[in-house]
Design an enzyme around this catalytic site. Sequence first.
Site, mmCIF file in Angstrom:
data_model
loop_
_atom_site.group_PDB
_atom_site.id
_atom_site.type_symbol
_atom_site.label_atom_id
_atom_site.label_comp_id
_atom_site.label_asym_id
_atom_site.label_seq_id
_atom_site.Cartn_x
_atom_site.Cartn_y
_atom_site.Cartn_z
ATOM 1 N N ARG A 290 44.741 54.469 33.333
ATOM 2 C CA ARG A 290 43.601 54.519 32.819
ATOM 3 C C ARG A 290 42.757 53.392 33.630
ATOM 4 N NH1 ARG A 290 45.105 50.980 27.150
ATOM 5 N NH2 ARG A 290 45.898 49.167 28.383
ATOM 6 N N TYR B 114 47.156 34.763 32.466
ATOM 7 C CA TYR B 114 46.605 35.748 33.501
ATOM 8 C C TYR B 114 45.783 35.269 34.560
ATOM 9 C CZ TYR B 114 43.259 39.606 34.498
ATOM 10 O OH TYR B 114 42.525 40.469 35.225
ATOM 11 N N ALA B 115 45.075 34.384 34.588
ATOM 12 C CA ALA B 115 44.288 33.914 35.272
ATOM 13 C C ALA B 115 45.053 33.148 36.471
ATOM 14 C CB ALA B 115 43.383 32.952 34.706
#
Length: 264
Positions: A23, A156-157
């Site tokens: 996606r 995440y960063a």
Amino acid sequence: MTSTYLPVLDLRGRLALVTGAGRGIGAAIAARLRAGGATVLATARTAPPAAGPDGGFVTADLTTSDGVDTVVSAVRERLGTPDVLVHTLGGSRSPAGGFAALTEEHWQDELALNLLPAVRLDRALLPAMREAGRGAVVHVSSIQRRLPLPDATLGYAAAKAALTTYSKGLARELAPRGVRVNVVSPGAVETEAATALADRIARSEGVGHDEAWDRILSSLGGIPLGRPTRPEEVAELVAFLVSDRAAAITGAEHTIDGGTVPTV
């Protein structure tokens, strides 16, 4: 006066692997490469409804060794030596609440999703590309590696920052062997993952979805262009980078964020 010939964005004959292609950005990239004439093997944990039985999609969880082995075997069986690798897999399922809300498991999950699949697939597939003396690799990072959101996506960063640094070193090593490595760093993109992040913040802060989304954009400093990036726009940039039109571009980070990052 002499003119410079620029080849068209023709990907006919290219063999490509795109991860995270179920996606969003990954699906858009796979579609764009196919539209350019490439043969694309797409992979994600869950196959999209449009995935047919033509062998163009392999279902695998790339956060596991077994999943990586499944994809590597499929690449070698269906493509042989690929010409293009696009690592789009990424995201965050960590809770909001700042650094103290992130457990050891959250940190492991962020690295397992945003860094290690690309490292493992590169380790398995790049030696053949290096021996062939050709190829293009794109790692999809994020502007959060420079503008982290401490409330919700610090892990995440940090993982995306590691991916970007890894990509730079890989580019320097492989450029003399004809393999180019670049990074694409999107800002806010209209995807299901972005919607999920806004929902997590909304639940944590007790606010509505629209307010949570506004908080995300405000924490990044806003978008001067006035709107988020579309997945198809990221896909167009990636298609350019893996094409012959970008034959001299390697070791670079390409930001696509509507002007969000304020630094040069």
